[in-house]
Write a protein that holds these residues in place. Structure first.
Motif, PDB file in Angstrom:
ATOM      1  N   ARG A   4      41.743  -4.697  37.862  1.00 10.27           N
ATOM      2  CA  ARG A   4      41.870  -3.301  38.280  1.00 10.27           C
ATOM      3  C   ARG A   4      40.705  -2.549  37.692  1.00 10.27           C
ATOM      4  N   THR A   5      39.677  -2.338  38.453  1.00 17.53           N
ATOM      5  CA  THR A   5      38.511  -1.661  37.898  1.00 17.53           C
ATOM      6  C   THR A   5      38.114  -0.511  38.793  1.00 17.53           C
ATOM      7  N   HIS A   6      37.343   0.376  38.210  1.00 17.85           N
ATOM      8  CA  HIS A   6      36.910   1.546  38.971  1.00 17.85           C
ATOM      9  C   HIS A   6      35.405   1.691  38.922  1.00 17.85           C
ATOM     10  N   VAL A  47      41.598  -1.527  29.184  1.00 20.82           N
ATOM     11  CA  VAL A  47      42.413  -2.446  28.382  1.00 20.82           C
ATOM     12  C   VAL A  47      42.023  -3.870  28.763  1.00 20.82           C
ATOM     13  N   PHE A  48      41.654  -4.662  27.775  1.00 19.79           N
ATOM     14  CA  PHE A  48      41.215  -6.030  28.023  1.00 19.79           C
ATOM     15  C   PHE A  48      42.248  -6.987  27.445  1.00 19.79           C
ATOM     16  N   LYS A  69      52.644  -2.647  33.887  1.00 26.11           N
ATOM     17  CA  LYS A  69      53.883  -1.881  33.991  1.00 26.11           C
ATOM     18  C   LYS A  69      53.788  -0.596  33.163  1.00 26.11           C
ATOM     19  N   TYR A  70      53.263  -0.750  31.951  1.00 21.57           N
ATOM     20  CA  TYR A  70      53.131   0.371  31.021  1.00 21.57           C
ATOM     21  C   TYR A  70      52.283   1.482  31.648  1.00 21.57           C
ATOM     22  N   LEU A  71      51.137   1.085  32.214  1.00 19.52           N
ATOM     23  CA  LEU A  71      50.223   2.077  32.779  1.00 19.52           C
ATOM     24  C   LEU A  71      50.823   2.733  34.017  1.00 19.52           C
ATOM     25  N   ALA A  78      43.643   3.710  34.021  1.00 17.96           N
ATOM     26  CA  ALA A  78      42.879   2.869  33.097  1.00 17.96           C
ATOM     27  C   ALA A  78      42.498   1.576  33.793  1.00 17.96           C
ATOM     28  N   ASP A  79      41.392   1.005  33.372  1.00 15.09           N
ATOM     29  CA  ASP A  79      40.995  -0.307  33.889  1.00 15.09           C
ATOM     30  C   ASP A  79      41.759  -1.381  33.133  1.00 15.09           C
TER      31      ASP A  79
END
Lengths: 650, 155
Positions: A4-6, A47-48, A69-71, A78-79
């Motif tokens: 999941r990146t932006h 987050v990695f 799930k948290y995000l 967030a990525d």
């Protein structure tokens, strides 16, 4: 397998501004984009999570789900980036978080249950101390107060991470991120402006030796293959690592597959071939998945295929799954396997570089060797020469495991004393126990004891101590381990994996295993393993070892008796104890044990007697029981069930 | 032979020995094992005697000739696992299931397999059951792990 990146950056932009740009430094605006891609600078939190196989086994898969799930639940933008392993296996799952403007912080042992406390903290600018591992260094970013720097931790401070520099930092699923760290630039430059000979020369000049254990000069091997006249040549990458305690190659592919690919591509160009094959263990699911993903990305970028960047170089890479045989790590056996036959070695010469796969010149290189290539072209052969010692250049990747505080995959300059690795990087033996030995190089390696633990870790120094580097396993044994049992374990492995083609290896290793089986059990029956047989067997071990290593066809057989000779040299007293005293002071060889009951402690509770499979325990309730020595097989069941510690090993 | 098998065979050029291993791997992937019929079919397609194919397939650890059990128990027997007590765990597993590595229980529920190293030496001894990992396994936990599989199935 999607991050999941932006960060939207077009392929054409990277090709034109980075890959095709031959100058050393990139223009400022391009460099800024690269910083974004590397996430050296982030606009949203990132987050990695390390999801190489060691991470997954530690529970990183659940952590990753939990992060998403948290995000989602909190609507945080967030990525989420899947990275490889950071090498620090005993700290996994490792989660790293980067907040805008701040340095990246790593957290240890973040299982799914602990995730929310870690993320709650850092998203509110509070570092949850019990989980923090350290922060990365970056001069352009604000540092977190009271958080140690990762490179100052004992595990990292001694290391020189060239091959591992992207580990845990970038996503192995993204070619863009690899390019942003400087990747593929050397390859494009090589095919566009160097000749095949020049490439071979540079590698030979760097002094790079094959990391598969042989230590042959890589550049020289390439030259031989290139100089042979042929209509087709092959490049074979050996990723069929399968020795117990060795998983560095797998982790390399899982954490940074593009580095290997770039090495393969440069090597293929150097020997002038259009066909490269990567032979990888079928069990390595994650590695195969990531490698194939990387290959398709590289093809998309035009790095693989027809006429690469107008250079006239054509290249195809195929992944071939190894169906599982330890001997296929031998180059000639691997070639047989690729030809669709049993993986059995053949005599050399002719060397594969002259006549290999389908009779054509074939270069076989190990994963680690090839992964070294991109950095040599990026920094020059002199840079590579400057690392390591006189006899061996560059770094070596090791798997540190066994009974040691810090376990994981490390990279140290060749020539680092083994002692520094164990007590520095590894931080010694846990629980105040004493060091007994370190087993280096897996089944073909040998032991170092506290007497020669100062030996520098390089090909020739180790060999002079009778130890071979092998694939880089390092298993630390403490007082609770039995050397005889460990050697028996390796002989059992080798005996099972011997392909059976040559008699010395097939029969010799079976005989050796028999000797070890004899001395690790009590001589109870008259025919099988009498005292004389046990003694005779050990007397013959040394000459047997000589014959096996002199007359075997391939490295598996030649190196097979190494652990035996090395243990005979250093652990004479352990052998004597097993043969003469019929004892194993470490308590590992269970069949040697004899149990007795302490009459003062035994209450006659009768718990043990019915559990004994041999009915060797007799007695009357409320009176001390006895063990009939002749019947006892030393299984230890009575010892485990006794509530009064009345049973002891004789 | 069914269509699935024909599809696999047609992916590879006829008569080329080098495609034998990938072909067998694909068949095993699709069916879970190499049946006698599949081996005969491959032999016919590549013009190789079935004996040769068995000779090759038995040489490698990957190929099996019987279907896997419902629970595929993979047992790591690396050096690190060995020095931290994997041998005892293995004995307990064999005793509990009454099979040796490479075998499947008669009711088809469990099969046991050894691997050289799973790459998690820091969590040794490790066993994997259908993709789920059990780490730092102690010999006396083995019974419970197996029992929980059985219960899970009954639920």
């Amino acid at each position: 397998m999607e991050n999941r990146t932006h960060i939207p950056i077009k392929k054409e932009y990277l090709v034109d501004n980075v890959l095709m740009n031959e100058s050393v430094d990139l223009p400022a605006d391009v460099e800024k984009m690269m910083r974004l891609l590397r996430r050296a600078k982030v606009r949203h939190p990132a987050v990695f999570v390390g999801t190489a196989s060691s991470g997954v086994i530690s529970g990183a898969g659940d952590t990753l789900d939990e992060i998403r799930k948290y995000l989602d639940e909190r609507n945080i933008r967030a990525d989420v980036v899947e990275t490889g392993s950071a090498g620090y296996s005993s700290m996994e799952p490792v989660v790293e978080v980067q907040m805008p403007g701040k340095t990246r912080v790593a957290f240890r042992n973040v299982t799914a249950g602990k995730l929310s406390s870690v993320l709650d903290g850092i998203f509110n600018s509070i570092i949850p101390e019990e989980h923090v591992l350290g922060q990365h260094r970056d001069r352009a970013l604000e540092i977190w107060k009271d958080v140690p720097f990762i490179d100052e931790l004992p595990f990292f401070s001694l290391q020189k991470r060239n091959l591992l520099r992207n580990w845990g930092r970038i996503s192995p699923l993204s070619i863009e991120e690899y390019i942003a760290t400087g990747g593929y630039r050397s390859y494009v430059k090589t095919v566009r402006s160097y000749t095949h000979e020049e490439v071979c020369d540079i590698v030979e000049k760097s002094g790079l030796q094959g990391r598969g254990g042989g230590g042959f000069l890589t550049g020289k091997k390439w030259k031989v293959a290139h100089s042979v006249f042929a209509d087709q040549r092959y490049l074979l990458c050996n990723a069929d690592e399968s020795d117990p305690g060795g998983y560095a190659n797998r982790a390399m592919i899982e954490s940074d597959p593009h580095r290997l690919l770039e090495g393969v591509l440069i090597a293929a160009y150097a020997i002038g071939t259009s066909r490269a094959l990567i032979y990888i263990r079928n069990d390595y699911r994650i590695a195969i998945e990531r490698l194939e993903h990387a290959i398709s990305q590289a093809r998309e970028f035009g790095l693989i295929g027809h006429n690469v960047y107008g250079s006239g170089f054509n290249i195809e890479i195929t992944v071939r799954k190894g169906p599982g045989a330890f001997v296929c790590g031998e180059e000639t056996a691997m070639i047989s396997s690729l030809e669709g036959k049993r993986g059995m070695p053949r005599p050399k010469p002719p060397y594969p570089a002259v006549s290999g796969l389908f009779g054509k010149p074939t270069v076989v290189n190990n994963v680690e060797t090839l992964s070294n290539i991109p950095a040599i072209f990026e920094n020059g052969p002199d840079w590579f020469m400057s690392i390591g010692n006189e006899s061996a250049r560059g770094t070596k990747i090791l798997v540190l495991s066994g009974i040691i505080v810090n376990q994981g995959i490390i990279e140290v300059p060749l020539g680092t004393p083994v002692k520094d690795i164990i007590y520095g990087t590894g931080e010694g033996i846990p629980d105040n126990k004493t060091f007994k030995a370190v087993q280096i190089g897996g089944p073909s390696g040998g032991f170092l004891t506290s007497e020669n633990i100062d030996t520098p870790y390089d090909f020739s120094s180790l060999a002079s101590e009778g130890v071979y580097m092998g694939s880089g396993g390092m298993v630390v044994l403490d007082e609770s381990c039995c050397i005889i049992d460990t050697v028996k374990y390796f002989m059992d492995f080798i005996q099972k994996e011997s392909c059976g083609k040559c008699i010395p290896c097939r029969e010799g290793t079976s005989r050796m295993l028999e000797v070890y089986e004899n001395i690790t059990r009590r001589p109870v029956d008259a025919n099988g393993h009498t005292t004389l047989e046990r003694f005779k067997g050990v007397m013959q071990l040394e000459s047997l070892a000589g014959v096996i290593s002199d007359t075997s066809l391939c490295g598996l057989g030649q190196k097979a008796p190494n652990t035996v000779t090395s243990s005979l040299r250093h652990f004479r007293s352990d052998y004597e104890e097993h043969i003469f005293d019929r004892e194993c002071s470490a308590g590992v060889c269970k069949e040697l044990r004899l149990f007795q009951i302490d009459v003062n402690k035994c209450t006659g509770c009768t718990v043990c007697a019915p559990k004994c499979p041999e009915s060797a325990i007799i007695g009357t309730r409320h009176h001390p029981f006895f063990i009939v020595e002749e019947k006892c097989t030393g299984c230890g069941i009575c010892y485990d069930v006794c509530k009064f510690s009345a049973i002891y090993v004789k | 032979m069914d269509e699935k098998n024909n599809e696999i065979l047609e992916k590879y050029p006829k008569g080329s020995r080098e495609s034998l291993i990938p072909m067998l791997q694909d068949i095993q992937e699709a069916y879970g094992y190499l049946s006698e019929q599949a081996v005969v079919e491959v032999g016919r397609y590549l013009d190789l005697p079935s004996g040769k194919i068995y000779g090759l397939a038995t040489f490698y650890n990957q190929f099996r000739f019987k279907p896997l059990g419902q629970y595929h128990i993979c047992f790591c027997h690396g050096t690190s696992c060995h020095v931290t007590g994997a041998e005892e765990v293995r004995k307990k597993l064999e005793k509990k299931l009454r099979i040796s590595p490479g075998e499947t229980t008669r009711d088809g529920k469990f099969s046991l397999e050894l691997t050289a190293c799973m790459g998690a030496c820091h969590l040794s001894p490790v066993i994997r059951i259908n993709g789920n990992y059990h780490t730092r396994v102690k010999p006396d936990e083995v019974g419970d792990i197996i029992d929980s599989c059985i219960e899970e199935r009954e639920d």
